[in-house]
Motif scaffolding. Structure first.
Motif, PDB file in Angstrom:
ATOM      1  N   THR A 170      -3.250  34.331  -5.255  1.00  0.00           N
ATOM      2  CA  THR A 170      -3.733  35.214  -6.113  1.00  0.00           C
ATOM      3  C   THR A 170      -3.630  36.362  -5.791  1.00  0.00           C
ATOM      4  O   THR A 170      -3.298  37.243  -6.719  1.00  0.00           O
ATOM      5  N   ILE A 171      -3.559  37.437  -4.560  1.00  0.00           N
ATOM      6  CA  ILE A 171      -3.178  38.770  -3.904  1.00  0.00           C
ATOM      7  C   ILE A 171      -1.800  38.868  -4.883  1.00  0.00           C
ATOM      8  O   ILE A 171      -1.379  39.986  -5.396  1.00  0.00           O
ATOM      9  N   GLY A 172      -0.866  38.002  -4.198  1.00  0.00           N
ATOM     10  CA  GLY A 172      -0.164  38.235  -4.004  1.00  0.00           C
ATOM     11  C   GLY A 172       1.164  38.394  -5.755  1.00  0.00           C
ATOM     12  O   GLY A 172       1.815  38.642  -6.621  1.00  0.00           O
ATOM     13  N   ILE A 173       0.311  37.234  -6.920  1.00  0.00           N
ATOM     14  CA  ILE A 173       0.545  37.208  -8.338  1.00  0.00           C
ATOM     15  C   ILE A 173       0.054  38.643  -8.885  1.00  0.00           C
ATOM     16  O   ILE A 173       1.295  39.374  -9.401  1.00  0.00           O
TER      17      ILE A 173
ATOM     18  N   LYS B 182       3.136  41.460  -9.812  1.00  0.00           N
ATOM     19  CA  LYS B 182       3.640  42.502 -11.317  1.00  0.00           C
ATOM     20  C   LYS B 182       2.934  43.860 -11.379  1.00  0.00           C
ATOM     21  O   LYS B 182       3.963  44.528 -11.543  1.00  0.00           O
ATOM     22  N   LYS B 183       1.725  44.574  -9.659  1.00  0.00           N
ATOM     23  CA  LYS B 183       2.150  46.228  -9.683  1.00  0.00           C
ATOM     24  C   LYS B 183       3.005  47.133  -9.397  1.00  0.00           C
ATOM     25  O   LYS B 183       3.515  47.773 -10.182  1.00  0.00           O
ATOM     26  N   LEU B 184       4.152  45.528  -8.955  1.00  0.00           N
ATOM     27  CA  LEU B 184       5.146  46.510  -8.468  1.00  0.00           C
ATOM     28  C   LEU B 184       7.032  45.788  -9.033  1.00  0.00           C
ATOM     29  O   LEU B 184       7.908  46.677  -8.972  1.00  0.00           O
ATOM     30  N   GLY B 185       6.226  45.523 -10.197  1.00  0.00           N
ATOM     31  CA  GLY B 185       7.703  45.021 -11.337  1.00  0.00           C
ATOM     32  C   GLY B 185       8.173  43.692 -10.275  1.00  0.00           C
ATOM     33  O   GLY B 185       9.514  43.642 -10.705  1.00  0.00           O
ATOM     34  N   TYR B 186       7.788  43.381  -9.824  1.00  0.00           N
ATOM     35  CA  TYR B 186       8.612  42.752  -8.505  1.00  0.00           C
ATOM     36  C   TYR B 186       8.399  41.038  -9.096  1.00  0.00           C
ATOM     37  O   TYR B 186       6.967  40.676  -9.846  1.00  0.00           O
ATOM     38  N   ASN B 187       9.327  39.646  -9.050  1.00  0.00           N
ATOM     39  CA  ASN B 187       9.200  38.956  -8.989  1.00  0.00           C
ATOM     40  C   ASN B 187       8.350  37.549  -7.935  1.00  0.00           C
ATOM     41  O   ASN B 187       7.745  38.478  -6.978  1.00  0.00           O
ATOM     42  N   PHE B 188       7.244  36.985  -8.331  1.00  0.00           N
ATOM     43  CA  PHE B 188       6.208  36.426  -7.268  1.00  0.00           C
ATOM     44  C   PHE B 188       7.063  34.670  -6.814  1.00  0.00           C
ATOM     45  O   PHE B 188       7.003  34.169  -7.910  1.00  0.00           O
ATOM     46  N   ILE B 189       6.960  34.532  -5.899  1.00  0.00           N
ATOM     47  CA  ILE B 189       7.646  33.330  -5.434  1.00  0.00           C
ATOM     48  C   ILE B 189       6.340  32.292  -4.401  1.00  0.00           C
ATOM     49  O   ILE B 189       5.641  33.556  -3.280  1.00  0.00           O
TER      50      ILE B 189
ATOM     51  N   ILE C 274      14.670  31.909   0.160  1.00  0.00           N
ATOM     52  CA  ILE C 274      14.764  32.926  -0.945  1.00  0.00           C
ATOM     53  C   ILE C 274      14.328  34.312   0.519  1.00  0.00           C
ATOM     54  O   ILE C 274      15.085  35.129  -0.506  1.00  0.00           O
ATOM     55  N   LEU C 275      14.701  34.040   1.520  1.00  0.00           N
ATOM     56  CA  LEU C 275      14.774  35.769   2.194  1.00  0.00           C
ATOM     57  C   LEU C 275      16.366  36.069   2.119  1.00  0.00           C
ATOM     58  O   LEU C 275      16.351  37.102   2.757  1.00  0.00           O
ATOM     59  N   ASN C 276      17.245  35.089   2.577  1.00  0.00           N
ATOM     60  CA  ASN C 276      18.603  35.159   1.698  1.00  0.00           C
ATOM     61  C   ASN C 276      19.501  35.519   0.955  1.00  0.00           C
ATOM     62  O   ASN C 276      20.093  36.265   0.854  1.00  0.00           O
ATOM     63  N   GLU C 277      18.873  34.955  -0.170  1.00  0.00           N
ATOM     64  CA  GLU C 277      18.915  35.346  -1.389  1.00  0.00           C
ATOM     65  C   GLU C 277      18.526  35.599  -2.758  1.00  0.00           C
ATOM     66  O   GLU C 277      18.389  35.974  -3.692  1.00  0.00           O
ATOM     67  N   GLU C 278      17.295  36.182  -2.413  1.00  0.00           N
ATOM     68  CA  GLU C 278      16.625  36.863  -3.188  1.00  0.00           C
ATOM     69  C   GLU C 278      16.201  38.850  -2.529  1.00  0.00           C
ATOM     70  O   GLU C 278      16.461  39.170  -1.596  1.00  0.00           O
ATOM     71  N   ASN C 279      15.434  39.102  -3.439  1.00  0.00           N
ATOM     72  CA  ASN C 279      15.128  40.318  -3.492  1.00  0.00           C
ATOM     73  C   ASN C 279      14.203  40.769  -5.210  1.00  0.00           C
ATOM     74  O   ASN C 279      14.051  40.305  -5.633  1.00  0.00           O
ATOM     75  N   ARG C 280      13.808  41.862  -4.046  1.00  0.00           N
ATOM     76  CA  ARG C 280      11.981  42.140  -5.227  1.00  0.00           C
ATOM     77  C   ARG C 280      11.732  41.632  -5.457  1.00  0.00           C
ATOM     78  O   ARG C 280      10.999  40.995  -6.524  1.00  0.00           O
ATOM     79  N   ILE C 281      11.109  40.214  -4.802  1.00  0.00           N
ATOM     80  CA  ILE C 281       9.709  39.212  -4.495  1.00  0.00           C
ATOM     81  C   ILE C 281       9.088  40.041  -3.529  1.00  0.00           C
ATOM     82  O   ILE C 281       8.676  39.942  -2.497  1.00  0.00           O
ATOM     83  N   VAL C 282       7.597  39.165  -4.322  1.00  0.00           N
ATOM     84  CA  VAL C 282       5.774  38.753  -3.130  1.00  0.00           C
ATOM     85  C   VAL C 282       6.237  37.496  -2.790  1.00  0.00           C
ATOM     86  O   VAL C 282       6.305  36.408  -3.497  1.00  0.00           O
ATOM     87  N   LEU C 283       6.946  37.972  -1.496  1.00  0.00           N
ATOM     88  CA  LEU C 283       6.259  35.828  -1.622  1.00  0.00           C
ATOM     89  C   LEU C 283       5.394  35.040  -0.740  1.00  0.00           C
ATOM     90  O   LEU C 283       4.726  36.152   0.344  1.00  0.00           O
ATOM     91  N   SER C 284       4.763  34.284  -1.115  1.00  0.00           N
ATOM     92  CA  SER C 284       3.479  33.279  -0.655  1.00  0.00           C
ATOM     93  C   SER C 284       4.139  32.115   0.091  1.00  0.00           C
ATOM     94  O   SER C 284       4.062  31.501  -0.096  1.00  0.00           O
ATOM     95  N   LEU C 285       3.632  32.896   1.906  1.00  0.00           N
ATOM     96  CA  LEU C 285       3.582  30.884   2.461  1.00  0.00           C
ATOM     97  C   LEU C 285       2.412  30.472   2.179  1.00  0.00           C
ATOM     98  O   LEU C 285       1.831  31.527   2.660  1.00  0.00           O
ATOM     99  N   GLY C 286       2.703  29.319   3.354  1.00  0.00           N
ATOM    100  CA  GLY C 286       1.499  28.205   3.543  1.00  0.00           C
ATOM    101  C   GLY C 286       1.422  28.732   5.036  1.00  0.00           C
ATOM    102  O   GLY C 286       1.845  29.666   6.081  1.00  0.00           O
TER     103      GLY C 286
ATOM    104  N   ASN D  16     -15.052  40.623   1.953  1.00  0.00           N
ATOM    105  CA  ASN D  16     -16.398  41.141   0.642  1.00  0.00           C
ATOM    106  C   ASN D  16     -15.455  42.252   0.324  1.00  0.00           C
ATOM    107  O   ASN D  16     -16.164  43.855   0.092  1.00  0.00           O
ATOM    108  N   LYS D  17     -14.203  42.102  -0.518  1.00  0.00           N
ATOM    109  CA  LYS D  17     -13.342  43.166  -0.983  1.00  0.00           C
ATOM    110  C   LYS D  17     -13.097  42.353  -2.414  1.00  0.00           C
ATOM    111  O   LYS D  17     -12.519  41.315  -2.401  1.00  0.00           O
ATOM    112  N   ALA D  18     -12.506  43.495  -3.513  1.00  0.00           N
ATOM    113  CA  ALA D  18     -12.144  42.823  -4.667  1.00  0.00           C
ATOM    114  C   ALA D  18     -11.101  42.681  -4.775  1.00  0.00           C
ATOM    115  O   ALA D  18     -10.176  43.224  -4.076  1.00  0.00           O
ATOM    116  N   GLN D  19     -10.127  41.786  -5.543  1.00  0.00           N
ATOM    117  CA  GLN D  19      -8.790  41.900  -5.515  1.00  0.00           C
ATOM    118  C   GLN D  19      -8.100  43.194  -5.739  1.00  0.00           C
ATOM    119  O   GLN D  19      -7.115  42.873  -5.305  1.00  0.00           O
TER     120      GLN D  19
END
Length: 173
Positions: A15-18, A22-29, A66-78, A158-161
């Motif tokens: 949720t936070i990653g998306i 968007k705020k950073l202008g990055y892709n999300f994975i 992903i770490l070797n091929e991507e840039n300008r991303i936010v990556l959410s891990l399990g 206890n914080k808003a997104q």
């Protein structure tokens, strides 16, 4: 730069990653979604049909991809990703990667997960709320050693997104 979000399930990584991407202008994975796309199976079905060991091997393979091929991303891990194999070392030692631990207390996680047991392979078999609380407490204790090695730690209790995202942006820049 790659921003890697780590933390326990339901800590807010996707949720936070998306929002952050968007705020950073990055892709999300979302790594779990990436695995599902590559494997043509849902994570819970991979666990059921092929087992956790197979899943963890594929998880490491796709994380490195992903770490070797991507840039300008936010990556959410399990939640378990940084705790297996050399995954955390790859994250911490990769140039241009910043890791962020989205930290949530046990009661916060239990409240977020209580209606999602069927969607979470590791929780699906637990009988009641007490069992879920005990499981999360034990798991969080075991995993905190890995999570606490992240470059940045942000509490999501206890914080808003949007408040969490603003804290992340300030911490990153």
């Amino acid at each position: 730069m790659i921003v890697v979000l780590i933390g326990y399930m339901a800590s807010g990584k996707s949720t936070i990653g998306i929002i952050l991407a968007k705020k950073l202008g990055y892709n999300f994975i979302d790594l779990d979604e990436y695995i599902e796309e590559k494997e043509k199976l849902k994570v819970k079905d991979i666990f059921t049909l092929k087992g956790e060991i197979y899943f963890r091997k594929k998880e490491a393979q796709y994380l490195n991809e992903i770490l070797n091929e991507e840039n300008r991303i936010v990556l959410s891990l399990g939640g378990g990703t940084p705790c297996y194999g050399n995954n955390l070392d790859h994250i911490l030692n990769q140039t241009g990667v910043i890791s962020i631990y989205l930290k949530a207390q046990i009661h916060t996680l239990v409240n977020r997960l209580k209606n999602e047991k069927s969607k979470r392979p590791l929780l699906a078999e637990l009988e009641n709320g007490d069992a879920v609380t005990e499981y999360i407490g034990k798991h969080l204790f075991e995993r905190s050693h890995f999570y606490n090695q992240a470059n940045i730690t942000i509490s999501t209790d206890n914080k808003a997104q949007n408040e969490i995202v603003e804290e992340l942006v300030l911490a990153l820049f």
